[in-house]
Write a protein that holds these residues in place. Structure first.
Motif, short mmCIF file in Angstrom:
data_model
loop_
_atom_site.label_atom_id
_atom_site.label_comp_id
_atom_site.label_asym_id
_atom_site.label_seq_id
_atom_site.Cartn_x
_atom_site.Cartn_y
_atom_site.Cartn_z
N VAL A 96 -2.71 -10.28 11.11
CA VAL A 96 -2.14 -9.70 9.98
C VAL A 96 -1.64 -10.56 8.92
N ILE A 97 -2.14 -10.16 7.69
CA ILE A 97 -1.85 -10.89 6.42
C ILE A 97 -0.80 -10.04 5.60
N ASP A 98 0.42 -10.35 5.32
CA ASP A 98 1.50 -9.71 4.86
C ASP A 98 1.79 -10.21 3.50
N TRP A 99 1.93 -9.30 2.54
CA TRP A 99 2.17 -9.98 1.09
C TRP A 99 3.55 -9.42 0.94
N GLN A 106 2.68 -4.57 1.32
CA GLN A 106 1.15 -4.28 1.60
C GLN A 106 0.68 -5.60 2.46
N ALA A 107 0.12 -4.95 3.46
CA ALA A 107 -0.52 -5.98 4.53
C ALA A 107 -1.94 -5.39 4.89
N VAL A 108 -2.74 -6.51 5.35
CA VAL A 108 -4.13 -6.18 5.77
C VAL A 108 -4.37 -7.11 7.18
N VAL A 109 -5.23 -6.55 7.58
CA VAL A 109 -5.64 -7.10 9.10
C VAL A 109 -7.19 -7.98 8.68
N LEU A 110 -7.10 -9.12 9.04
CA LEU A 110 -8.10 -10.06 8.83
C LEU A 110 -8.80 -10.19 10.28
N VAL A 111 -9.92 -9.86 10.32
CA VAL A 111 -10.69 -10.12 11.76
C VAL A 111 -12.01 -10.86 11.44
N MET A 112 -11.93 -11.96 12.22
CA MET A 112 -13.01 -12.79 12.41
C MET A 112 -14.06 -12.74 13.62
N GLU A 113 -15.18 -12.21 13.62
CA GLU A 113 -16.13 -12.50 14.96
C GLU A 113 -16.91 -13.53 14.71
N LEU A 115 -16.39 -11.61 8.67
CA LEU A 115 -15.10 -11.50 8.30
C LEU A 115 -14.84 -9.84 7.93
N GLN A 116 -13.89 -9.15 8.52
CA GLN A 116 -13.45 -8.01 8.04
C GLN A 116 -12.20 -7.85 7.75
N LEU A 117 -11.86 -7.04 6.78
CA LEU A 117 -10.60 -6.62 6.52
C LEU A 117 -10.13 -5.27 6.62
N TYR A 118 -9.07 -4.76 7.04
CA TYR A 118 -8.61 -3.52 7.47
C TYR A 118 -7.31 -3.40 6.75
N PRO A 119 -7.18 -2.05 6.48
CA PRO A 119 -5.63 -1.91 5.95
C PRO A 119 -4.73 -1.86 7.27
N ALA A 120 -3.33 -2.30 6.98
CA ALA A 120 -2.49 -2.21 8.00
C ALA A 120 -1.14 -1.34 7.62
N ARG A 121 -0.34 -1.38 8.69
CA ARG A 121 0.86 -0.37 8.49
C ARG A 121 0.68 1.00 7.97
#
Length: 120
Positions: A15-18, A25-32, A45-51
């Motif tokens: 989770v990346i939180d600003w 605002q926060a997003v989830v960074l997923v790396m496969e 690299l995938q980014l998804y909304p959080a919260r």
């Protein structure tokens, strides 16, 4: 005889939180990581909304930088994007960084191979 059959997949998320800078605002960074050969790794690299957000924050940028900190590829979220994805290949010993930017704030994370082998 090869002790590691290919492909090998590893996924991790963070989770990346600003927080204060961008109103929580926060997003989830997923790396496969998918090791297709002993020398090559495919990266998603995938980014998804959080919260409980439906969409990514508009203007959110994800940038892949090479070892010289030069942009190799980038993507920017629009007003109704559910997620973003970047796909690229690297050599196992190749270093790169990922920069996420939103407004005047950016976060850069250097990626490099661990000494134990795959995953990098």
């Amino acid at each position: 005889m090869d002790s590691c059959p290919y492909p090998v997949r590893v996924s991790r998320g963070k989770v990346i939180d600003w927080a204060i800078q961008n109103y929580g605002q926060a997003v989830v960074l997923v790396m496969e990581l998918i090791s297709t050969t002993p020398e090559k790794v495919e990266i998603y690299l995938q980014l998804y909304p959080a919260r409980n957000s439906t969409y990514l924050p508009p203007g959110l940028q994800v940038v892949v930088l090479n070892k010289s900190e030069t942009s190799c590829m980038e993507e920017e979220a629009r007003s109704a994007d559910y997620w973003l994805q970047l796909h690229f290949d690297v050599q196992l010993t190749e270093r790169f960084s990922v920069r996420l930017a939103l407004g005047y704030t950016s976060i850069t994370k250097a990626m490099q191979r661990r000494q134990r082998g795959f995953p990098p």
